[in-house]
Design an enzyme around this catalytic site. Structure first.
Site, mmCIF file in Angstrom:
data_model
loop_
_atom_site.group_PDB
_atom_site.id
_atom_site.type_symbol
_atom_site.label_atom_id
_atom_site.label_comp_id
_atom_site.label_asym_id
_atom_site.label_seq_id
_atom_site.Cartn_x
_atom_site.Cartn_y
_atom_site.Cartn_z
ATOM 1 C CB ILE A 12 7.594 1.205 3.415
ATOM 2 C CG1 ILE A 12 6.823 2.366 2.761
ATOM 3 C CG2 ILE A 12 8.809 1.740 4.177
ATOM 4 C CD1 ILE A 12 6.155 3.325 3.719
ATOM 5 C CB ILE A 52 0.655 -10.988 12.194
ATOM 6 C CG1 ILE A 52 -0.169 -9.735 11.881
ATOM 7 C CG2 ILE A 52 1.966 -10.983 11.417
ATOM 8 C CD1 ILE A 52 0.464 -8.456 12.440
ATOM 9 C CB ALA A 74 2.015 -7.022 8.896
ATOM 10 C CB SER A 77 -1.424 1.720 5.022
ATOM 11 O OG SER A 77 -1.252 1.315 3.692
ATOM 12 C CB THR A 117 1.233 7.083 9.759
ATOM 13 O OG1 THR A 117 0.692 8.122 8.948
ATOM 14 C CG2 THR A 117 0.176 6.713 10.778
ATOM 15 C CE1 TYR A 141 -2.202 3.401 8.224
ATOM 16 C CE2 TYR A 141 -2.062 5.767 7.850
ATOM 17 C CZ TYR A 141 -1.467 4.525 7.915
ATOM 18 O OH TYR A 141 -0.126 4.409 7.681
ATOM 19 C CE LYS A 145 0.142 1.629 10.484
ATOM 20 N NZ LYS A 145 1.410 1.148 9.945
ATOM 21 N N GLY A 284 -10.901 15.617 5.158
ATOM 22 C CA GLY A 284 -9.890 15.200 6.143
ATOM 23 C C GLY A 284 -8.461 15.562 5.792
HETATM 24 N N1 UFG Z 1 -3.955 14.764 -3.876
HETATM 25 C C1 UFG Z 1 -4.500 15.387 -4.966
HETATM 26 N N2 UFG Z 1 -4.938 14.596 -5.981
HETATM 27 C C2 UFG Z 1 -4.889 13.236 -5.950
HETATM 28 C C3 UFG Z 1 -4.326 12.606 -4.815
HETATM 29 C C4 UFG Z 1 -3.859 13.414 -3.788
HETATM 30 O O1 UFG Z 1 -4.591 16.619 -5.033
HETATM 31 O O2 UFG Z 1 -5.338 12.597 -6.899
HETATM 32 C C5 UFG Z 1 -3.421 15.610 -2.803
HETATM 33 C C6 UFG Z 1 -4.045 15.319 -1.452
HETATM 34 O O3 UFG Z 1 -5.198 16.082 -1.289
HETATM 35 C C7 UFG Z 1 -2.914 15.719 -0.504
HETATM 36 C C8 UFG Z 1 -1.644 15.411 -1.296
HETATM 37 O O4 UFG Z 1 -2.057 15.317 -2.659
HETATM 38 O O5 UFG Z 1 -2.966 17.071 -0.253
HETATM 39 C C9 UFG Z 1 -0.979 14.107 -0.902
HETATM 40 O O6 UFG Z 1 -1.981 13.089 -0.904
HETATM 41 P P1 UFG Z 1 -1.620 11.540 -0.703
HETATM 42 O O7 UFG Z 1 -2.926 10.799 -0.772
HETATM 43 O O8 UFG Z 1 -0.541 11.146 -1.634
HETATM 44 O O9 UFG Z 1 -1.018 11.504 0.745
HETATM 45 P P2 UFG Z 1 -1.650 12.022 2.126
HETATM 46 O O10 UFG Z 1 -0.832 13.231 2.531
HETATM 47 O O11 UFG Z 1 -3.094 12.152 2.095
HETATM 48 O O12 UFG Z 1 -1.351 10.749 3.017
HETATM 49 C C10 UFG Z 1 -0.124 10.542 3.599
HETATM 50 C C11 UFG Z 1 0.143 9.051 3.706
HETATM 51 C C12 UFG Z 1 -0.871 8.411 4.619
HETATM 52 C C13 UFG Z 1 -0.902 9.148 5.924
HETATM 53 C C14 UFG Z 1 -1.148 10.625 5.711
HETATM 54 C C15 UFG Z 1 -1.067 11.402 6.988
HETATM 55 O O13 UFG Z 1 0.065 8.463 2.438
HETATM 56 O O14 UFG Z 1 -0.514 7.082 4.857
HETATM 57 O O15 UFG Z 1 -0.151 11.141 4.852
HETATM 58 O O16 UFG Z 1 -1.951 12.465 6.950
HETATM 59 F F1 UFG Z 1 -1.891 8.674 6.694
#
Ligand code: UFG
Length: 330
Positions: A12, A52, A74, A77, A117, A141, A145, A284
Site C-alpha cells: 500500500i 525506524i 512501516a 502485517s 486495520t 497484529y 495497530k 480467528g
Molecule cells: N481465504 C480462503 N482461502 C485462502 C485465503 C483466504 O478461503 O486461501 C478466506 C479467509 O478465510 C477470509 C477471506 O478469504 O475469509 C479473506 O482472507 P484474507 O487473508 O485475504 O484477508 P483477511 O480478511 O483475513 O485479512 C484482512 C487483512 C488483514 C486484516 C484483516 C482484519 O488482510 O491485514 O483483514 O480482520 F488484519
C-alpha cells in the site's frame, strides 16, 4: 509538500507514493526492505534504506529532509505470523513507532497519517462497522495497530502531534500502470492466492470454511482497491495540513462479497475454471467484515473509484499475470 512515506516499498505504501508523485508532490521513502521491494520504490522518490527502530537513522532522515507530514506504513502485517511470533510484532510495530514518534517530537514534525486495520475491531458487534464500535482485537497484529493508534493519541496530548488513523478492510488490486502490485512472501491473501491458479502456481484455491452464517456459507469481506486507499491517505494529509483535528476513519467499499463470489468473479476475469476445495475454517476469521466508510466520505471527501469487483480483480490479474513470481529482487 514533502511527504515522508515510511514503508514506501511495500504494497500500500508504494501505491501511495505513486499517487503522491503523480500529483506532483515531493516524496521521500524510508523502507528496511525486510518485506518491501526495491523495484516498488518510485524512481522519482528519494529513498533511504533503514529501520525506524534505529533512532540515529531516522534522526538523519529528518535532518536531511524538510518533511511536512509522515505517512506510516512501516510495520509487519501478517495475522497468522503475529500469533506465532507476537513479540516480533510488539518489537517492530510498537517499538518502531515509539522511536519514530520520539524523533518526530524532537524535530517538531507534528502530522502523521497511519495505516491501521479492520483487525482493530476483532469480531464485530454489527456490520457495517462504525469507527465508534468496540475495538477488541483477536490477534496480535490488530492489538499492536490499536496500541499504535493509542500511542498517537497520548503523544498528541503531551506534544501536540496531529494524526489520522485509517482502518482499512481488505486491500486488493494493483496500479493501473502495471508497474507495481501486491507481492507478499509468504502470500496469505485471498485474491493473489486465487490468481496463482490461472498462473499455474497452484492447483486449486482452498476455501476456509463453508459453514458460516452467510448467504453461501463462506466468509464475507469488504474488498477495497489499493489506489482508492492511496487517495484516502493523500486526502488525510491535506486534512491535517488544513489544521483539522486528529481523527480515525474506516476505509472500505461498504459492500461485502463471499469467498465463493470472489472466486467466481476471478473465473470471469481470467477465463480459467479455477478449481476450489473446501477446507476447515481458518482460526480467528470473523464471518463478516464490512466497513461503514461514510465518515471518510463526508469528512475527507473520499470517493472510491473502483466499485466493481471484476474491475478490481482485473487490475490484480493485470499485475499477477505479468509478474507470476512477484518482484525479482528477493
Ligand atoms: N481465504 C480462503 N482461502 C485462502 C485465503 C483466504 O478461503 O486461501 C478466506 C479467509 O478465510 C477470509 C477471506 O478469504 O475469509 C479473506 O482472507 P484474507 O487473508 O485475504 O484477508 P483477511 O480478511 O483475513 O485479512 C484482512 C487483512 C488483514 C486484516 C484483516 C482484519 O488482510 O491485514 O483483514 O480482520 F488484519
Amino acid at each position: 509538500m514533502t511527504i515522508l512515506v515510511l514503508g514506501g516499498a511495500g504494497y500500500i505504501g508504494s501505491h501511495t507514493a505513486y499517487e503522491l508523485i503523480e500529483r506532483g508532490e515531493d516524496v521521500v521513502i524510508v523502507d528496511s526492505l525486510e518485506t518491501g521491494y526495491l523495484e516498488a520504490v518510485h524512481p522519482k522518490a528519494r529513498f533511504y534504506q533503514g529501520d525506524i527502530r534505529d533512532r540515529s537513522f531516522i534522526d538523519r532522515v529528518f535532518e536531511q529532509e524538510k518533511i511536512d507530514a509522515v505517512i506510516h506504513f512501516a510495520a509487519n502485517s501478517l495475522v497468522g505470523e503475529s500469533m506465532v511470533n507476537p513479540l516480533k510484532y510488539y518489537d517492530n510495530n510498537l517499538c518502531g513507532t515509539k522511536v519514530l514518534l520520539e524523533s518526530m517530537v524532537a524535530h517538531k514534525i507534528d502530522k502523521i497519517v497511519f495505516s491501521s486495520t479492520a483487525a482493530t475491531y476483532g469480531e464485530p458487534e454489527r456490520v457495517p462497522i462504525l469507527e465508534t464500535d468496540r475495538t477488541c482485537p483477536t490477534n496480535t497484529y490488530g492489538e499492536t495497530k490499536l496500541s499504535m493508534e493509542k500511542m498517537f493519541h497520548w503523544t498528541e496530548v503531551a506534544h501536540g502531534l496531529k494524526y489520522v488513523s485509517l482502518r482499512y478492510f481488505n486491500a486488493c488490486g494493483a496500479h493501473k500502470s502495471g508497474a507495481i502490485g501486491e507481492a507478499h512472501n509468504p502470500e496469505t491473501h485471498l485474491i493473489p492466492l486465487i490468481l496463482q491458479v490461472p498462473n499455474g502456481k497452484r492447483e486449486a484455491i482452498s476455501i476456509y470454511g463453508d459453514d458460516y452464517d452467510t448467504k453461501d456459507g463462506t466468509c464475507v469481506r469488504d474488498y477495497i482497491h489499493v489506489t482508492d486507499l492511496a487517495q484516502a491517505h493523500i486526502l488525510a494529509v491535506e486534512y491535517l495540513m488544513k489544521g483539522n483535528e486528529s481523527n480515525i476513519f474506516n476505509l472500505g467499499s461498504g459492500v461485502g462479497f463471499t469467498v465463493m463470489e470472489v472466486i467466481e468473479a476471478a473465473r470471469k476475469v481470467t477465463g480459467h475454471p479455477i478449481k476450489a476445495e473446501i477446507h476447515p475454517r481458518r482460526a480467528g476469521d470473523p464471518a463478516k467484515l464490512i466497513a461503514s466508510s461514510e465518515k471518510a466520505k463526508t469528512t475527507l471527501g473520499w470517493k472510491p473509484e473502483y466499485t466493481d469487483l471484476e474491475v478490481i480483480i482485473g487490475s490484480a490479474w493485470n499485475w499477477h499475470k505479468n509478474h507470476p513470481n512477484g518482484y525479482q529482487s528477493k
